[in-house]
Design a protein around this motif. Structure first.
Motif, PDB file in Angstrom:
ATOM      1  N   LEU A   1      29.643  21.055  43.360  1.00  0.00           N
ATOM      2  CA  LEU A   1      29.515  22.098  42.351  1.00  0.00           C
ATOM      3  C   LEU A   1      28.427  23.104  42.697  1.00  0.00           C
ATOM      4  N   ASP A   2      27.249  22.648  43.039  1.00  0.00           N
ATOM      5  CA  ASP A   2      26.160  23.585  43.329  1.00  0.00           C
ATOM      6  C   ASP A   2      26.471  24.435  44.558  1.00  0.00           C
ATOM      7  N   ALA A   3      27.154  23.838  45.530  1.00  0.00           N
ATOM      8  CA  ALA A   3      27.538  24.603  46.716  1.00  0.00           C
ATOM      9  C   ALA A   3      28.552  25.683  46.359  1.00  0.00           C
ATOM     10  N   ILE A   4      29.464  25.375  45.434  1.00  0.00           N
ATOM     11  CA  ILE A   4      30.441  26.376  44.990  1.00  0.00           C
ATOM     12  C   ILE A   4      29.738  27.576  44.369  1.00  0.00           C
ATOM     13  N   LEU A   5      28.790  27.318  43.490  1.00  0.00           N
ATOM     14  CA  LEU A   5      28.097  28.411  42.819  1.00  0.00           C
ATOM     15  C   LEU A   5      27.310  29.255  43.808  1.00  0.00           C
ATOM     16  N   ALA A   6      26.627  28.602  44.746  1.00  0.00           N
ATOM     17  CA  ALA A   6      25.867  29.343  45.753  1.00  0.00           C
ATOM     18  C   ALA A   6      26.798  30.165  46.635  1.00  0.00           C
ATOM     19  N   SER A   7      27.940  29.580  46.990  1.00  0.00           N
ATOM     20  CA  SER A   7      28.907  30.299  47.820  1.00  0.00           C
ATOM     21  C   SER A   7      29.489  31.492  47.074  1.00  0.00           C
ATOM     22  N   THR A   8      29.797  31.324  45.800  1.00  0.00           N
ATOM     23  CA  THR A   8      30.355  32.435  45.024  1.00  0.00           C
ATOM     24  C   THR A   8      29.403  33.622  45.034  1.00  0.00           C
ATOM     25  N   GLU A   9      28.136  33.348  44.840  1.00  0.00           N
ATOM     26  CA  GLU A   9      27.149  34.436  44.858  1.00  0.00           C
ATOM     27  C   GLU A   9      27.051  35.063  46.243  1.00  0.00           C
ATOM     28  N   ALA A  10      27.094  34.230  47.282  1.00  0.00           N
ATOM     29  CA  ALA A  10      27.006  34.745  48.650  1.00  0.00           C
ATOM     30  C   ALA A  10      28.236  35.567  49.026  1.00  0.00           C
ATOM     31  N   VAL A  11      29.419  35.093  48.655  1.00  0.00           N
ATOM     32  CA  VAL A  11      30.645  35.842  48.945  1.00  0.00           C
ATOM     33  C   VAL A  11      30.627  37.182  48.224  1.00  0.00           C
ATOM     34  N   HIS A  12      30.160  37.192  46.991  1.00  0.00           N
ATOM     35  CA  HIS A  12      30.035  38.452  46.259  1.00  0.00           C
ATOM     36  C   HIS A  12      29.108  39.408  46.994  1.00  0.00           C
ATOM     37  N   ALA A  13      27.978  38.899  47.452  1.00  0.00           N
ATOM     38  CA  ALA A  13      27.007  39.763  48.143  1.00  0.00           C
ATOM     39  C   ALA A  13      27.584  40.316  49.452  1.00  0.00           C
ATOM     40  N   ARG A  14      28.393  39.523  50.145  1.00  0.00           N
ATOM     41  CA  ARG A  14      28.954  39.957  51.425  1.00  0.00           C
ATOM     42  C   ARG A  14      30.107  40.935  51.289  1.00  0.00           C
ATOM     43  N   LEU A  15      30.969  40.729  50.300  1.00  0.00           N
ATOM     44  CA  LEU A  15      32.268  41.395  50.318  1.00  0.00           C
ATOM     45  C   LEU A  15      32.491  42.415  49.211  1.00  0.00           C
ATOM     46  N   HIS A  16      31.891  42.247  48.056  1.00  0.00           N
ATOM     47  CA  HIS A  16      32.207  43.096  46.897  1.00  0.00           C
ATOM     48  C   HIS A  16      31.667  44.504  47.125  1.00  0.00           C
ATOM     49  N   ASP A  17      32.574  45.505  47.169  1.00  0.00           N
ATOM     50  CA  ASP A  17      32.109  46.880  47.326  1.00  0.00           C
ATOM     51  C   ASP A  17      32.484  47.773  46.146  1.00  0.00           C
ATOM     52  N   GLY A  18      33.282  47.253  45.212  1.00  0.00           N
ATOM     53  CA  GLY A  18      33.641  48.008  44.027  1.00  0.00           C
ATOM     54  C   GLY A  18      34.592  49.155  44.271  1.00  0.00           C
TER      55      GLY A  18
ATOM     56  N   GLY B   1      35.780  21.575  53.551  1.00  0.00           N
ATOM     57  CA  GLY B   1      34.460  21.552  54.160  1.00  0.00           C
ATOM     58  C   GLY B   1      33.523  22.607  53.646  1.00  0.00           C
ATOM     59  N   GLY B   2      33.921  23.334  52.597  1.00  0.00           N
ATOM     60  CA  GLY B   2      33.048  24.366  52.044  1.00  0.00           C
ATOM     61  C   GLY B   2      32.873  25.578  52.934  1.00  0.00           C
ATOM     62  N   ASP B   3      33.774  25.782  53.907  1.00  0.00           N
ATOM     63  CA  ASP B   3      33.644  26.907  54.842  1.00  0.00           C
ATOM     64  C   ASP B   3      34.131  28.194  54.170  1.00  0.00           C
ATOM     65  N   ASP B   4      33.182  28.917  53.585  1.00  0.00           N
ATOM     66  CA  ASP B   4      33.604  30.090  52.826  1.00  0.00           C
ATOM     67  C   ASP B   4      33.844  31.320  53.705  1.00  0.00           C
ATOM     68  N   SER B   5      33.841  31.148  55.035  1.00  0.00           N
ATOM     69  CA  SER B   5      34.271  32.250  55.890  1.00  0.00           C
ATOM     70  C   SER B   5      35.747  32.562  55.665  1.00  0.00           C
ATOM     71  N   VAL B   6      36.448  31.668  54.977  1.00  0.00           N
ATOM     72  CA  VAL B   6      37.846  31.933  54.656  1.00  0.00           C
ATOM     73  C   VAL B   6      37.983  33.201  53.806  1.00  0.00           C
TER      74      VAL B   6
ATOM     75  N   THR C   1      42.041  44.919  47.045  1.00  0.00           N
ATOM     76  CA  THR C   1      42.183  43.470  46.916  1.00  0.00           C
ATOM     77  C   THR C   1      41.059  42.892  46.074  1.00  0.00           C
ATOM     78  N   HIS C   2      41.452  42.138  45.061  1.00  0.00           N
ATOM     79  CA  HIS C   2      40.512  41.379  44.243  1.00  0.00           C
ATOM     80  C   HIS C   2      40.512  39.946  44.788  1.00  0.00           C
ATOM     81  N   VAL C   3      39.437  39.573  45.434  1.00  0.00           N
ATOM     82  CA  VAL C   3      39.329  38.265  46.081  1.00  0.00           C
ATOM     83  C   VAL C   3      38.664  37.297  45.108  1.00  0.00           C
ATOM     84  N   ALA C   4      39.428  36.325  44.638  1.00  0.00           N
ATOM     85  CA  ALA C   4      38.881  35.339  43.708  1.00  0.00           C
ATOM     86  C   ALA C   4      38.320  34.172  44.495  1.00  0.00           C
ATOM     87  N   ARG C   5      37.009  33.965  44.382  1.00  0.00           N
ATOM     88  CA  ARG C   5      36.387  32.800  45.028  1.00  0.00           C
ATOM     89  C   ARG C   5      36.742  31.598  44.150  1.00  0.00           C
TER      90      ARG C   5
END
Length: 437
Positions: A161-178, A116-121, A136-140
């Motif tokens: 496909l377009d939803a995957i790309l948008a989600s990848t960018e959103a997950v990066h913005a939410r979680l990636h802290d380096g 269902g594209g629920d990227d809260s996972v 942890t390196h989280v691979a979307r």
């Protein structure tokens, strides 16, 4: 500056840590204010680095135990489609806990099934990582090529496909802290994603400055599928899609020609070697000695515990050594130091990390203390660790902070985590008496 000094280790000596970094290695003289941890007779190593895992698969151990990769996937895709984000968090917590207890301080999780594209996972995976406390390196991950378009997975588990790309960018913005959480872009495999998704994921990752990950050359079935659909072997296909490069690491890399080994090495494309999973699925033996000698970064991976029911990293050191020697037919082809390098500095290189994987001044204080009392009679301390009895870590430090102390998790109760996971896993069983395929 208060130091924590791990003192008295049989190998390689003392290690001092302060402000999250290693500040001394060898013989460390006492200083006022030191916090001293007695490691007399123990073994110290850098934290192990797990370069490929599927945390969610803790919910499906023991399924399809006699299947090849494609049959195994086809059995489990519909089961995995039933997982909620809460299920995945429970599985990730146990996966990370078991990894920490086995000396792992950095783990890469490839989660590619997002019903269902629920990227809260991915937030659920991050929550589990914070609970346990290892990097942890989280691979979307993603799949957009269902059966109706020639892919392996059922259409019900693929995404737009377009939803995957948008989600990848959103997950990066939410979680990636380096620092403790890193997001990567990771279309699943050539037989479950479109070429457009591969290309556009690479473009997105390079715009964001993050790494890329996928499965590659794991089985002969994959090779035959690639030749039939594209007229190319898997490595050539990925190369044409812009994926053979130094910001990429791939999982498995078993079925490689001499030319392909050299190409990966020239490009500095990393390979996550998953010896137990490969053996369980009968996939083959990776050319680890050849890859390392050619200059390719090679690390170790547990892979999912639906194809490696142990789920811990320390046993992979031994398995990697055994398989390398078996492939070469030569006991001198791969030694304990080679195996430890795969699990530490090699894994760090796969993940593009220069700050972990070695016990050196200035690097992050990710350090494992292994109990040495039951191998005190073993001549070679590295042989004791790699070839000796399977063991859990005595202490594990991530950035100088203890996440395992005296063999127990600091931030979580493993028994409670396991009980929750068991309840969730049994819900998936076909009936109360038949646990799987």
């Amino acid at each position: 500056m208060t130091r924590t000094v791990l003192r008295g280790a049989r190998w390689p000596g003392d290690v001092a840590m302060a402000d999250g970094r290693i500040v001394a290695v060898g013989s460390v003289p006492a200083a006022d204010g030191d916090v001293v941890v007695d490691c007399s007779g123990d073994l110290l190593t850098p934290g192990l680095v797990n370069t490929h895992h599927h945390f969610y698969q803790w919910l499906t151990r023991g399924w399809a135990v006699d299947s090849t990769l494609f049959g195994w996937l086809q059995t489990l895709y519909p089961v995995w489609a039933r997982l909620s984000p809460e299920d995945v968090e429970a599985a990730a917590a146990v996966a990370l806990a078991e990894l920490a207890l086995s000396g792992c301080t950095t783990a890469a999780d490839h989660h590619y099934l997002v019903p269902g594209g629920d990227d809260s996972v991915f937030d659920a995976i991050a929550a589990a990582a914070r609970l346990v406390g290892i990097r942890t390196h989280v691979a979307r991950g993603s799949m957009d090529l269902g059966e109706s378009r020639g892919g392996l997975p059922p259409d019900s588990v693929v995404e737009d496909l377009d939803a995957i790309l948008a989600s990848t960018e959103a997950v990066h913005a939410r979680l990636h802290d380096g620092e403790t959480l890193f997001v990567t872009a990771a279309p699943c495999s050539p037989f479950s994603v479109s070429q457009r998704l591969m290309r556009e994921s690479a473009d997105l990752a390079r715009r964001l400055g993050i790494r890329l990950h996928t499965h590659l050359a794991e089985t002969l079935d994959e090779e035959r599928d690639s030749l039939a659909r594209f007229g190319k072997r898997p490595v050539e296909l990925l190369d044409d899609l812009g994926w053979i490069d130094s910001d990429v690491w791939v999982a498995h890399g078993i079925h490689l020609s001499d030319r392909e080994v050299q190409r990966l090495a020239e490009a500095r494309t990393g390979v996550a070697h998953c010896p137990s999973s490969n053996s369980r699925l009968g996939a083959g033996i990776a050319r680890v000695r050849d890859l390392v000698d050619a200059g390719a970064p090679v690390g170790l991976g547990v892979d999912g515990v639906a194809s490696n029911e142990i789920g811990t990293l320390q046993p992979e050191l031994r398995m990697a050594l055994f398989l390398a020697r078996q492939r070469a037919g030569d006991p001198t082809a791969f030694g304990p130091a080679d195996a430890l390098a795969l699990g530490t500095s090699g894994g760090a290189a796969c993940l593009g990390r220069t700050d972990i994987g070695r016990l050196e001044v200035g690097l992050r204080a990710d350090v494992v203390v292994w109990p040495g009392d039951d191998v005190a009679d073993v001549l070679d301390p590295l042989a004791a660790l790699v070839l000796g009895p399977e063991r859990s870590a005595r202490h594990v430090y991530v950035g100088g902070v203890p996440v395992v102390a005296d063999g127990h998790l600091v931030g979580a109760d493993l028994a409670s985590l396991r009980a929750d996971l068991t309840r969730r896993a049994r819900r998936l069983w076909p009936d109360s008496s038949t646990p799987g395929g």
